[in-house]
Design an enzyme around this catalytic site. Structure first.
Site, PDB file in Angstrom:
ATOM      1  N   ASP A 177       6.268   5.957   5.634  1.00 36.55           N
ATOM      2  CA  ASP A 177       5.756   6.493   4.386  1.00 36.55           C
ATOM      3  C   ASP A 177       4.572   5.710   3.849  1.00 36.55           C
ATOM      4  O   ASP A 177       4.202   5.850   2.684  1.00 36.55           O
ATOM      5  CB  ASP A 177       6.865   6.561   3.326  1.00 36.55           C
ATOM      6  CG  ASP A 177       7.596   5.233   3.171  1.00 36.55           C
ATOM      7  OD1 ASP A 177       7.172   4.244   3.805  1.00 36.55           O
ATOM      8  OD2 ASP A 177       8.581   5.192   2.419  1.00 36.55           O
ATOM      9  N   GLY A 178       3.970   4.874   4.685  1.00 35.54           N
ATOM     10  CA  GLY A 178       2.716   4.226   4.313  1.00 35.54           C
ATOM     11  C   GLY A 178       2.850   3.120   3.294  1.00 35.54           C
ATOM     12  O   GLY A 178       1.895   2.857   2.559  1.00 35.54           O
ATOM     13  N   ASP A 179       4.002   2.431   3.259  1.00 32.76           N
ATOM     14  CA  ASP A 179       4.176   1.423   2.213  1.00 32.76           C
ATOM     15  C   ASP A 179       4.555   0.042   2.734  1.00 32.76           C
ATOM     16  O   ASP A 179       4.867  -0.853   1.940  1.00 32.76           O
ATOM     17  CB  ASP A 179       5.220   1.885   1.194  1.00 32.76           C
ATOM     18  CG  ASP A 179       6.639   1.944   1.796  1.00 32.76           C
ATOM     19  OD1 ASP A 179       6.770   1.862   3.025  1.00 32.76           O
ATOM     20  OD2 ASP A 179       7.587   2.083   1.010  1.00 32.76           O
ATOM     21  N   THR A 180       4.550  -0.149   4.062  1.00 33.82           N
ATOM     22  CA  THR A 180       4.953  -1.463   4.581  1.00 33.82           C
ATOM     23  C   THR A 180       4.066  -2.569   4.030  1.00 33.82           C
ATOM     24  O   THR A 180       4.550  -3.634   3.627  1.00 33.82           O
ATOM     25  CB  THR A 180       4.897  -1.471   6.123  1.00 33.82           C
ATOM     26  OG1 THR A 180       5.943  -0.631   6.621  1.00 33.82           O
ATOM     27  CG2 THR A 180       5.101  -2.876   6.670  1.00 33.82           C
ATOM     28  N   HIS A 202      -8.451  24.927 -17.621  1.00 27.32           N
ATOM     29  CA  HIS A 202      -9.005  25.854 -16.637  1.00 27.32           C
ATOM     30  C   HIS A 202      -9.928  25.128 -15.671  1.00 27.32           C
ATOM     31  O   HIS A 202     -10.733  25.754 -14.977  1.00 27.32           O
ATOM     32  CB  HIS A 202      -9.767  26.988 -17.329  1.00 27.32           C
ATOM     33  CG  HIS A 202      -8.954  27.729 -18.324  1.00 27.32           C
ATOM     34  ND1 HIS A 202      -9.064  27.529 -19.690  1.00 27.32           N
ATOM     35  CD2 HIS A 202      -7.980  28.664 -18.160  1.00 27.32           C
ATOM     36  CE1 HIS A 202      -8.215  28.316 -20.318  1.00 27.32           C
ATOM     37  NE2 HIS A 202      -7.542  29.005 -19.419  1.00 27.32           N
ATOM     38  N   MET A 239       9.521  -5.039  14.149  1.00 31.34           N
ATOM     39  CA  MET A 239       8.989  -6.388  13.989  1.00 31.34           C
ATOM     40  C   MET A 239       9.602  -7.365  15.004  1.00 31.34           C
ATOM     41  O   MET A 239       9.006  -8.397  15.320  1.00 31.34           O
ATOM     42  CB  MET A 239       9.218  -6.893  12.558  1.00 31.34           C
ATOM     43  CG  MET A 239      10.662  -7.229  12.229  1.00 31.34           C
ATOM     44  SD  MET A 239      10.876  -8.077  10.646  1.00 31.34           S
ATOM     45  CE  MET A 239      10.639  -6.726   9.507  1.00 31.34           C
ATOM     46  N   GLY A 250      -4.464  33.580 -19.300  1.00 29.79           N
ATOM     47  CA  GLY A 250      -4.630  33.502 -17.866  1.00 29.79           C
ATOM     48  C   GLY A 250      -3.438  32.844 -17.204  1.00 29.79           C
ATOM     49  O   GLY A 250      -2.760  31.989 -17.782  1.00 29.79           O
TER      50      GLY A 250
END
Length: 541
Positions: free
Chosen positions: A381-384, A217, A471, A56
């Site tokens: 990017d959501g990391d502060t 699968h 900031m 497959g």
């Protein structure tokens, strides 16, 4: 979930065409679309043993991506997760088999066994010499009488392919394939299920759990286990493989099931080497996507106790670029820093009130991690939050080597610590802030003025000013109000942070590249962090 496909029924054909049009090795396809989808070596002269595999689709680059010199001669592509037809397999056999014969390498699934098996019988009726081997390397379900064939199949492709390329006869190639199959053990783990084109996604793995021993699968695994990180995940996999290891050295094939990032795969490789079976892993293949399950966010480990001849076969260069090659596991080499780069730390000293103050401030940043990450996801990017929390944890662990009783030296030491442990632009800016504040304090400035000097230097180098949605919007008014006490400073910081939510666009930092509509109504995460810190300071008795 949206996918980059056109029609579900055309996905395999279009994927094969994309592979053929861009392959760096000479490939061709047999006529017969859409029912016969066979990729073959265009440079094949039938003088050697042919290797045919397939099954497959949805496991790319397996199997068509491994067609080329030194590996497969042909790959037969079925629909997604569905075995190809008998006619398609037979077409592949007839296209590549000469006097030296053909070996079919088949994964142990009922559809594959039946279709490849019947095609082999028909090929023999044509007078062709065809052998078949069944790969059953999966150890996830130990009581299952017919173990599944998974990523360990790649060991068979490579070792049998090397022997065939070097001119070994069919019996020799077949015997080697069976020997590799008997010694290979594999198991996988995933954090999520895969998305089959045109079908709704099955969400059976709860948040905080991982599925151990699931099939390629999308079949359910043997169990769901609590997930707490890469180390625990690899420990669970290594625990299942341990019984198969014994005292011999093994080659580990580290396979990406399709949706795991390269960064995560490198972390998992690190954890495999550190695991309870790591001392018996002398060589690795990967980490790489080799036998995938569409976009499954998981990995699998296959182990094989290769002897010197096997290692030579695994190391032999091949045409297909999808084969990542064989690497030895060596100790990590560490080179010393150049002269002048090794940091000179001040003499450590203790001062309990200062220690408690700093630890409390760090705990505020750690507690705010998820909230700040969520804010940063709107503008970056959501990391502060994770960046600040990581720096806070590092600072807590560094307390015993900081000059806590000398605040002038302490500010510089904090700046140095942040420059080493805090990534991104925030780390650099805060390191500049504290280093410059330390310089100001050493020249006789009171702490408030020293901190303002640090802010001035940070703005000079970073380029941000009040109103730029950074900031600075909270830090500058807080420092301006600090002479009136922490309560006034906290109010000023909060007003500045909340004001960033109404700014139409950012003029500095990563948020400057983000559409203004995404920023609307959301505080800048750096300003929010400053406000929370001053609010905590105002609450201290």
């Amino acid at each position: 979930m949206a996918q980059f496909i056109n029609k579900r029924e055309d996905v395999v054909i279009e994927a094969v065409e994309g592979l053929l049009a861009t392959s760096a090795v000479p490939l061709a396809r047999l006529d017969g679309y859409p029912h016969i989808r066979v990729v073959v070596r265009a440079d094949w002269d039938r003088s050697k043993v042919a290797l045919v595999s397939g099954g497959g689709s949805g496991h790319e680059p397996a199997h068509a991506g491994f067609v080329g010199a030194g590996m497969l001669t042909a790959a037969v592509c079925g629909d997604v997760f569905a075995s190809p037809s008998v006619d398609a397999v037979l077409a592949g056999i007839l296209a590549v088999t000469g006097p030296a014969g053909c070996l079919l390498i088949v994964k142990n699934y009922t559809g594959d066994r039946l279709n490849f098996g019947l095609a082999a019988e028909r090929a023999r009726a044509f007078g062709l010499n065809v052998n078949i081997v069944i790969v059953d390397d999966d150890i996830a379900l130990p009581d299952l009488p017919q173990a599944r064939g998974v990523a360990g199949t790649l060991f068979v492709h490579k070792i049998a392919g090397a022997l065939a390329e070097n001119g070994a006869d069919l019996d020799t190639v077949t015997a080697a394939a069976r020997r590799v199959i008997s010694g290979t053990r594999s198991i996988g783990m995933s954090l999520d299920t895969c998305t089959v084109p045109g079908s709704p996604k099955e969400d059976r793995i709860p948040k905080g759990m991982a599925e151990l021993g699931l099939g390629i699968h999308g079949e359910a695994g043997v169990e769901q286990v609590h997930y707490s990180g890469a180390q625990s995940a690899m420990a669970a996999v290594a625990g299942k493989l341990k019984a198969a290891v014994g005292e011999r050295n093994h080659v580990a094939l580290i396979n990406n099931l399709g949706g795991t990032s390269i960064l995560e795969m490198s972390v998992l490789t690190h954890e495999l080497i550190r695991s309870e079976i790591g001392s018996h892993v002398s060589h690795v293949v990967g980490p790489a996507a080799m036998m995938t399950s569409l976009d499954m966010r998981g990995f699998s480990i296959s182990l094989y106790p290769a002897d010197d001849e096997d290692l030579a076969c695994l190391a032999m260069p091949v045409g297909p670029s999808a084969w990542p090659g064989l690497a030895t596991v060596d100790p990590v080499r560490v080179m010393g820093l150049s002269d002048g780069l090794t940091p000179i730390m001040p003499l450590p000293s203790n001062h309990k009130p200062t220690r408690d103050f700093l630890v409390d401030c760090c705990e505020v940043m750690i507690a705010a991690e998820q909230t700040l990450n969520a804010l940063d996801a709107k503008s970056g990017d959501g990391d502060t939050g994770s960046t600040l929390a990581g720096a806070a944890r590092a600072l807590i662990s560094a307390m015993d080597r900081l000059p806590l009783s000398d605040h002038t030296q302490l500010l510089r030491a904090i700046g140095l610590e942040l420059s080493q442990t805090m990534g991104g632009s925030s780390g650099v800016l805060l390191a500049i802030f504290f280093a410059a504040a330390g310089d100001g304090a050493s020249s006789g400035l009171p702490i408030r003025e020293a901190l303002k000097a640090g802010l001035g230097r940070m703005q000079e180098i970073g380029g941000a000013k009040v109103g730029d949605r950074t900031m600075v919007d909270a830090l500058a008014p807080a420092l301006d109000s600090l002479n009136d006490g922490f309560s006034q400073a906290a109010s000023a910081a909060r007003k500045g942070a909340d004001g960033t939510a109404g700014m139409s666009r950012a003029k500095a930092g990563r948020a400057a590249y983000v559409n203004a509509r995404q920023l609307e109504g959301n505080n800048d995460p750096g300003a929010e962090a400053v406000a929370r810190l001053f609010e905590f300071l105002a609450s201290r008795k």
